[in-house]
Scaffold this active site. Structure first.
Site, PDB file in Angstrom:
ATOM      1  N   GLY A 180       0.830  -1.192   0.000  1.00 30.99           N
ATOM      2  CA  GLY A 180       0.000   0.000   0.000  1.00 30.99           C
ATOM      3  C   GLY A 180       0.870   1.250   0.000  1.00 30.99           C
ATOM      4  N   CYS A 181       0.245   2.386  -0.301  1.00 33.60           N
ATOM      5  CA  CYS A 181       0.997   3.637  -0.390  1.00 33.60           C
ATOM      6  C   CYS A 181       1.490   4.094   0.986  1.00 33.60           C
ATOM      7  CB  CYS A 181       0.149   4.719  -1.057  1.00 33.60           C
ATOM      8  SG  CYS A 181      -1.558   4.814  -0.459  1.00 33.60           S
ATOM      9  N   TYR A 182       0.594   4.144   1.970  1.00 35.19           N
ATOM     10  CA  TYR A 182       1.046   4.514   3.317  1.00 35.19           C
ATOM     11  C   TYR A 182       2.121   3.555   3.829  1.00 35.19           C
ATOM     12  CZ  TYR A 182      -2.775   7.934   3.970  1.00 35.19           C
ATOM     13  OH  TYR A 182      -3.621   9.016   3.871  1.00 35.19           O
TER      14      TYR A 182
ATOM     15  N   THR B 148       4.298   1.847   2.230  1.00 40.97           N
ATOM     16  CA  THR B 148       5.567   2.091   1.541  1.00 40.97           C
ATOM     17  C   THR B 148       6.294   3.279   2.145  1.00 40.97           C
ATOM     18  OG1 THR B 148       4.814   1.126  -0.554  1.00 40.97           O
ATOM     19  CG2 THR B 148       6.609   2.725  -0.673  1.00 40.97           C
ATOM     20  N   SER B 149       5.582   4.383   2.312  1.00 41.03           N
ATOM     21  CA  SER B 149       6.217   5.603   2.822  1.00 41.03           C
ATOM     22  C   SER B 149       6.678   5.453   4.263  1.00 41.03           C
ATOM     23  CB  SER B 149       5.252   6.789   2.703  1.00 41.03           C
ATOM     24  OG  SER B 149       4.157   6.637   3.586  1.00 41.03           O
TER      25      SER B 149
END
Length: 412
Positions: free
Chosen positions: A215-217, A219-220
């Site tokens: 997911g994007c969150y 990953t960051s």
């Protein structure tokens, strides 16, 4: 999948005032390097290498040679992540899109759905049931969560698959059922799936048939925190994460909450204490720590199209400084093309990564003794989704990891 075993170098000695935001001096500069120069990381992947499903598949047999065309299918091509796959692949020299599905747009030309991509020579959109996979080598699955498991289960076994939904990210199918409200519909594939956080799991991804794109969150957040947790530089308690995303992270579907008049000129929290990326983040940190990690995580929706910033507040282990965190992250990602530490007190901004596959981060000493602040930014549609998916498939096909991904950020 078992625990991550990441081999990281010993910490160098660091001046006490060498951290961003505290009488800081600029750190050493960096050079962009090609994918061939990326230093491999040593790790173990939980429950995938020994999978009986994996034995049916030989990754070496399907590896692409330089110049060979890899025939691609994009499932769910009418969404934001599907469109971003197409945009990025316009400059990929070896990936050629042969099949595109979009049930509600079946029969339409892709350029009529996304006019900004009308210049691309693409097949007409079809319904999944009408898709012909006989002339396809690999699949990007950009379908909504909850619909992907049964579709992937029905695909031919020769295909390499990168799934951009959440359907294979959680290793524990009981935890999946708890967070997503229904039982897992392809548990045998979950045993085979490899988690695709590229920089921290190359060996597993390279030998995989099915990769669960993060997911994007997550990953960051995991890119900065996993190395710090693994090296025992930060405490496992009191990890607080304040994250913000552009509206494209909510998908392209028509939703009242995402109307311009609902989101304009404001910021709103959502998924408070219950966001579905929480178990994914905790899974990665727990694997790195070899013990249970629980986080405090609150996401926010920003009135912007794309971009994501995660601000992480961590407690330092005894004798560790914020400078140590910076130097450890810098050495961990030395030579990486897509993960960069900023110099001095420079603060990462979402505008610094727009349209690119980069993750930029920096570390700051908190004014509260014994704590540090880490800021990480990505483009939620690229490094947080489609760009990382292409990075993963490059690895799976034996191609240079950066192939087709060297778009520089758009600024201003």
């Amino acid at each position: 999948m078992g625990d991550l075993r990441i081999r990281t170098p010993a910490l160098p000695s660091v001046p006490q005032n060498g951290i961003a935001g505290y009488n800081s001096k600029p750190f050493a500069g960096f050079m962009l390097k090609t994918a061939q120069q990326i230093r491999p990381l040593s790790l173990r992947v939980r429950g995938s290498a020994a999978s009986s499903q994996r034995k049916l598949f030989s990754p070496k047999a399907a590896a692409a040679k330089s110049g060979d065309v890899v025939r691609i299918a994009v499932l769910g091509a009418s969404g934001y992540t599907g469109a971003e796959i197409v945009r990025i692949l316009a400059n990929h020299p070896q990936f050629d899109i042969k099949v595109m599905t979009a049930d509600r747009k079946a029969g339409e030309q892709f350029g009529s759905v996304f006019p900004h991509l009308i210049s691309q020579d693409l097949p007409r959109l079809v319904a999944i049931k009408d898709a012909d996979f006989s002339s396809v080598d690999a699949v990007f699955c950009c379908l909504p969560h909850g619909t992907t498991q049964e579709i992937i289960k029905g695909l031919p076994r020769h295909l390499k698959i990168v799934d951009l939904s959440a359907d294979f990210r959680l290793c524990d199918i009981n935890e999946y059922a708890e967070w997503y409200g229904h039982s897992h519909r392809a548990p045998e594939l979950q045993e085979e799936a490899v988690y695709g956080l590229t920089e921290l799991n190359r060996d597993g991804i390279r030998n995989a048939r099915l990769v669960a794109n993060p997911g994007c969150y997550p990953t960051s957040i995991q890119l900065p925190l996993v190395p710090l947790v693994k090296s025992k530089l930060i405490k496992l308690t009191n990890i607080i994460i304040d994250a913000k995303s552009g509206v494209s992270g909510a998908g392209r579907g028509a939703k009242e909450a995402n109307l311009y008049t609902e989101i304009a000129e404001g910021i709103q929290s959502y998924g408070i204490t219950s966001h579905r990326h929480v178990p994914e983040i905790e899974q990665g940190l727990t694997d790195a720590a070899l013990s249970k990690v629980t986080i405090s995580f609150t996401p926010h929706l920003m009135c912007m199209k794309r971009g994501m910033q995660s601000t992480m507040y961590v407690e330092l282990e005894s004798g560790v400084t914020a400078s140590d965190l910076y130097e450890h992250l810098k050495s961990t990602y030395e030579g990486e093309e897509f993960v960069k530490l900023l110099h001095g007190s420079s603060a990462p901004r979402t505008s610094h990564v727009a349209g690119s596959n980069y993750c930029l981060m920096n570390v700051y000493e908190d004014r509260i003794p014994g704590r540090a602040i880490i800021i990480s930014v990505i483009d939620n549609l690229v490094k947080g989704a489609s760009g990382q998916a292409i990075q993963n498939l490059n690895l799976m096909m034996g191609l240079p990891e950066n192939m087709g991904l060297q778009y520089q950020p758009l600024f201003p």
